[in-house]
Design a protein around this motif. Structure first.
Motif, PDB file in Angstrom:
ATOM      1  N   MET A  57     -38.812  19.050  13.281  1.00  0.00           N
ATOM      2  CA  MET A  57     -39.729  17.917  13.342  1.00  0.00           C
ATOM      3  C   MET A  57     -40.280  17.802  14.751  1.00  0.00           C
ATOM      4  O   MET A  57     -39.553  17.472  15.688  1.00  0.00           O
ATOM      5  N   THR A  58     -41.548  17.999  14.919  1.00  0.00           N
ATOM      6  CA  THR A  58     -42.171  18.025  16.229  1.00  0.00           C
ATOM      7  C   THR A  58     -41.971  16.709  16.976  1.00  0.00           C
ATOM      8  O   THR A  58     -42.340  15.655  16.475  1.00  0.00           O
ATOM      9  N   GLY A  59     -41.393  16.793  18.179  1.00  0.00           N
ATOM     10  CA  GLY A  59     -41.274  15.609  19.019  1.00  0.00           C
ATOM     11  C   GLY A  59     -40.268  14.577  18.540  1.00  0.00           C
ATOM     12  O   GLY A  59     -40.150  13.518  19.128  1.00  0.00           O
ATOM     13  N   ASP A  60     -39.573  14.888  17.487  1.00  0.00           N
ATOM     14  CA  ASP A  60     -38.625  13.929  16.904  1.00  0.00           C
ATOM     15  C   ASP A  60     -37.242  14.208  17.477  1.00  0.00           C
ATOM     16  O   ASP A  60     -36.768  15.339  17.416  1.00  0.00           O
ATOM     17  N   VAL A  61     -36.593  13.183  18.029  1.00  0.00           N
ATOM     18  CA  VAL A  61     -35.310  13.417  18.698  1.00  0.00           C
ATOM     19  C   VAL A  61     -34.165  12.707  17.989  1.00  0.00           C
ATOM     20  O   VAL A  61     -33.135  12.408  18.598  1.00  0.00           O
ATOM     21  N   ARG A  62     -34.295  12.451  16.692  1.00  0.00           N
ATOM     22  CA  ARG A  62     -33.208  11.763  15.975  1.00  0.00           C
ATOM     23  C   ARG A  62     -31.912  12.535  16.099  1.00  0.00           C
ATOM     24  O   ARG A  62     -31.907  13.767  16.174  1.00  0.00           O
ATOM     25  N   GLY A  63     -30.801  11.829  16.077  1.00  0.00           N
ATOM     26  CA  GLY A  63     -29.501  12.450  16.291  1.00  0.00           C
ATOM     27  C   GLY A  63     -28.832  12.970  15.033  1.00  0.00           C
ATOM     28  O   GLY A  63     -27.845  13.691  15.099  1.00  0.00           O
ATOM     29  N   TRP A  64     -29.332  12.594  13.863  1.00  0.00           N
ATOM     30  CA  TRP A  64     -28.792  13.030  12.566  1.00  0.00           C
ATOM     31  C   TRP A  64     -27.364  12.570  12.327  1.00  0.00           C
ATOM     32  O   TRP A  64     -26.653  13.117  11.490  1.00  0.00           O
ATOM     33  N   ARG A  65     -26.905  11.600  13.072  1.00  0.00           N
ATOM     34  CA  ARG A  65     -25.555  11.061  12.854  1.00  0.00           C
ATOM     35  C   ARG A  65     -25.636   9.537  12.826  1.00  0.00           C
ATOM     36  O   ARG A  65     -26.320   8.925  13.659  1.00  0.00           O
ATOM     37  N   VAL A  66     -24.937   8.966  11.868  1.00  0.00           N
ATOM     38  CA  VAL A  66     -25.001   7.521  11.634  1.00  0.00           C
ATOM     39  C   VAL A  66     -23.577   6.980  11.532  1.00  0.00           C
ATOM     40  O   VAL A  66     -22.716   7.608  10.905  1.00  0.00           O
ATOM     41  N   ALA A  67     -23.334   5.822  12.116  1.00  0.00           N
ATOM     42  CA  ALA A  67     -22.008   5.198  12.049  1.00  0.00           C
ATOM     43  C   ALA A  67     -22.103   3.818  11.402  1.00  0.00           C
ATOM     44  O   ALA A  67     -22.985   3.026  11.750  1.00  0.00           O
ATOM     45  N   LEU A  68     -21.199   3.545  10.460  1.00  0.00           N
ATOM     46  CA  LEU A  68     -21.035   2.193   9.923  1.00  0.00           C
ATOM     47  C   LEU A  68     -20.166   1.437  10.908  1.00  0.00           C
ATOM     48  O   LEU A  68     -19.070   1.894  11.254  1.00  0.00           O
ATOM     49  N   VAL A  69     -20.649   0.295  11.346  1.00  0.00           N
ATOM     50  CA  VAL A  69     -19.963  -0.416  12.433  1.00  0.00           C
ATOM     51  C   VAL A  69     -19.815  -1.892  12.074  1.00  0.00           C
ATOM     52  O   VAL A  69     -20.799  -2.546  11.726  1.00  0.00           O
ATOM     53  N   PRO A  70     -18.608  -2.437  12.174  1.00  0.00           N
ATOM     54  CA  PRO A  70     -18.400  -3.859  11.848  1.00  0.00           C
ATOM     55  C   PRO A  70     -19.097  -4.779  12.841  1.00  0.00           C
ATOM     56  O   PRO A  70     -19.313  -4.419  14.003  1.00  0.00           O
ATOM     57  N   GLU A  71     -19.383  -5.951  12.341  1.00  0.00           N
ATOM     58  CA  GLU A  71     -19.974  -7.019  13.166  1.00  0.00           C
ATOM     59  C   GLU A  71     -19.221  -7.195  14.498  1.00  0.00           C
ATOM     60  O   GLU A  71     -19.831  -7.315  15.553  1.00  0.00           O
ATOM     61  N   SER A  72     -17.893  -7.162  14.437  1.00  0.00           N
ATOM     62  CA  SER A  72     -17.113  -7.481  15.640  1.00  0.00           C
ATOM     63  C   SER A  72     -17.197  -6.394  16.705  1.00  0.00           C
ATOM     64  O   SER A  72     -16.818  -6.636  17.853  1.00  0.00           O
ATOM     65  N   LEU A  73     -17.655  -5.204  16.344  1.00  0.00           N
ATOM     66  CA  LEU A  73     -17.862  -4.175  17.368  1.00  0.00           C
ATOM     67  C   LEU A  73     -19.292  -4.207  17.913  1.00  0.00           C
ATOM     68  O   LEU A  73     -19.552  -3.754  19.024  1.00  0.00           O
ATOM     69  N   ILE A  74     -20.222  -4.723  17.106  1.00  0.00           N
ATOM     70  CA  ILE A  74     -21.597  -4.864  17.595  1.00  0.00           C
ATOM     71  C   ILE A  74     -21.670  -6.058  18.556  1.00  0.00           C
ATOM     72  O   ILE A  74     -22.334  -6.001  19.586  1.00  0.00           O
ATOM     73  N   ASN A  75     -20.987  -7.126  18.172  1.00  0.00           N
ATOM     74  CA  ASN A  75     -20.984  -8.352  18.988  1.00  0.00           C
ATOM     75  C   ASN A  75     -19.539  -8.691  19.339  1.00  0.00           C
ATOM     76  O   ASN A  75     -18.961  -9.640  18.797  1.00  0.00           O
ATOM     77  N   PRO A  76     -18.943  -7.909  20.239  1.00  0.00           N
ATOM     78  CA  PRO A  76     -17.499  -8.069  20.486  1.00  0.00           C
ATOM     79  C   PRO A  76     -17.165  -9.331  21.263  1.00  0.00           C
ATOM     80  O   PRO A  76     -17.935  -9.746  22.131  1.00  0.00           O
ATOM     81  N   PRO A  77     -16.021  -9.921  20.955  1.00  0.00           N
ATOM     82  CA  PRO A  77     -15.565 -11.051  21.774  1.00  0.00           C
ATOM     83  C   PRO A  77     -15.135 -10.529  23.136  1.00  0.00           C
ATOM     84  O   PRO A  77     -14.702  -9.381  23.241  1.00  0.00           O
ATOM     85  N   PRO A  78     -15.280 -11.354  24.172  1.00  0.00           N
ATOM     86  CA  PRO A  78     -14.811 -10.907  25.486  1.00  0.00           C
ATOM     87  C   PRO A  78     -13.301 -10.679  25.452  1.00  0.00           C
ATOM     88  O   PRO A  78     -12.574 -11.474  24.847  1.00  0.00           O
ATOM     89  N   ALA A  79     -12.853  -9.596  26.048  1.00  0.00           N
ATOM     90  CA  ALA A  79     -11.414  -9.327  26.136  1.00  0.00           C
ATOM     91  C   ALA A  79     -10.866 -10.035  27.376  1.00  0.00           C
ATOM     92  O   ALA A  79     -11.611 -10.667  28.125  1.00  0.00           O
ATOM     93  N   ALA A  80      -9.569  -9.939  27.548  1.00  0.00           N
ATOM     94  CA  ALA A  80      -8.948 -10.537  28.735  1.00  0.00           C
ATOM     95  C   ALA A  80      -9.637  -9.997  29.982  1.00  0.00           C
ATOM     96  O   ALA A  80      -9.933  -8.804  30.065  1.00  0.00           O
TER      97      ALA A  80
END
Lengths: 139, 205
Positions: free
Chosen positions: A1-24
């Motif tokens: 695909m000309t000029g296309d830089v997609r990574g071809w890898r996809v991850a299912l990610v839970p809400e808590s990893l997208i918007n993580p609570p602050p750790a200690a």
């Protein structure tokens, strides 16, 4: 695909990893940063609760990727119900769409965050479809 | 709905977290569009990824299209299903008084906010860069249906802007500046309730 830089890898990610609570100490586990650095796209899963229709929509999208040469993984959280992945509902939805369950990696909040980050980075870097499948779909 | 300024949520176009959803030849990043994530996180926004309507409708191997090609009853029905799937999550945030913004994808026939691609009689074989459609002010089909679903639920309009990924020549620096200005206007509006800058920053449609 000309000029296309997609990574071809996809991850299912839970809400808590997208918007993580602050750790200690105010630090956060930067799963999005690790996914970005590893060239993965993200499918965000909702928090715990009844998200029947949304999970069906997400399953449709996973099936489209899985059937067309994309590597799909899931990154869960150890101490959340269903590891934050809604596995009990998502697994049958995927099976009905002819999709093998994605390989899972589990992050544990009670571990050393630095070590958890290294393990996740190694998992993400180490996974892809077999070369034959990559050649078939990715040109 | 009184604002609960301690919580800020950005609804973002699916492909801003997942460039694998883009049309063939349309991915500008391997996966995550990091400047968008950085701009939101540095201002304390949580991220809520919207579903990609085109991916689930036309698949991963689709070509690009204009608004008129997706403006069909079947595609609108599909978009309404997606809107009904994600609207409860948005409603929950709005009813709790969170500051909610929408970051779409300008130039997209589906996810455009300020601009969408348009040409009444364009079709056939895509031929970039000779394709001669127009970029016009207005929403894409998906954003129209999402906003209609939120309105059906009696929810207020969500202030919105677009990341200019599908506007022809891609300008990451300009897009970052636009987004920062939009988010900073929101910050000022939150500090000064009733400030005129709290009006939605959307297109004309």
């Amino acid at each position: 695909m000309t000029g296309d830089v997609r990574g071809w890898r996809v991850a299912l990610v839970p809400e808590s990893l997208i918007n993580p609570p602050p750790a200690a100490g105010g630090r956060r586990f930067d799963a999005l940063g690790l996914l970005e650095a590893s060239g993965y796209g993200v499918l965000q899963l909702p928090p715990a609760g009844d998200h029947r229709l949304l999970l069906a929509v997400i399953a449709d999208q996973i099936a489209e990727y899985a059937h067309h040469g994309y590597a799909v993984v899931a990154v869960g959280v150890g101490d959340e119900p269903g590891q934050g992945l809604h596995w009990r509902r998502l697994a049958p939805l995927l099976r009905r769409r002819g999709v093998a369950l994605p390989l899972r990696h589990i992050v544990r909040w009670d571990g050393d965050l630095e070590v958890q980050a290294q393990r996740l980075a190694a998992f993400l870097a180490g996974y892809d479809l077999p070369l034959e499948e990559q050649r078939r779909w990715r040109g | 709905m009184e604002p609960n300024t301690s919580r800020k949520v950005a609804l973002i176009a699916h492909c801003l977290l997942n460039q694998n959803a883009k049309v063939c030849e349309g991915a500008r990043y391997p996966g995550v569009v990091s400047p968008v994530v950085e701009a939101l996180r540095s201002r304390g926004y949580e991220i809520l990824q919207l579903p990609c309507p085109e991916l689930a409708f036309a698949g991963t191997r689709r070509w690009w299209a204009v608004y008129e090609q997706y403006d069909t009853p079947g595609y609108r029905t599909h978009c309404r299903r997606l809107a009904q799937a994600i609207a409860p999550r948005i409603e929950q945030h709005l009813r709790a008084g969170a500051e909610v913004v929408l970051i779409g994808l300008d130039g997209s026939p589906s996810t455009g906010v300020r601009f969408t691609s348009s040409k009444r009689d364009w079709g056939g074989r895509p031929n970039r860069p000779q394709d001669d459609w127009d970029l016009v002010e207005g929403r894409g089909v998906w954003i129209e249906e999402l906003e209609a679903e939120l309105a059906r639920r009696g929810l207020p309009a969500v202030p919105a802007t677009g990341w200019a990924l599908d506007m022809g020549r891609y300008d990451e620096t300009g897009s970052s500046r636009d987004l920062a200005e939009f988010l900073d206007r929101r910050e000022r509006a939150m500090r000064i309730p009733g400030d005129g800058s709290s009006t939605p920053q959307g297109g004309a449609r």
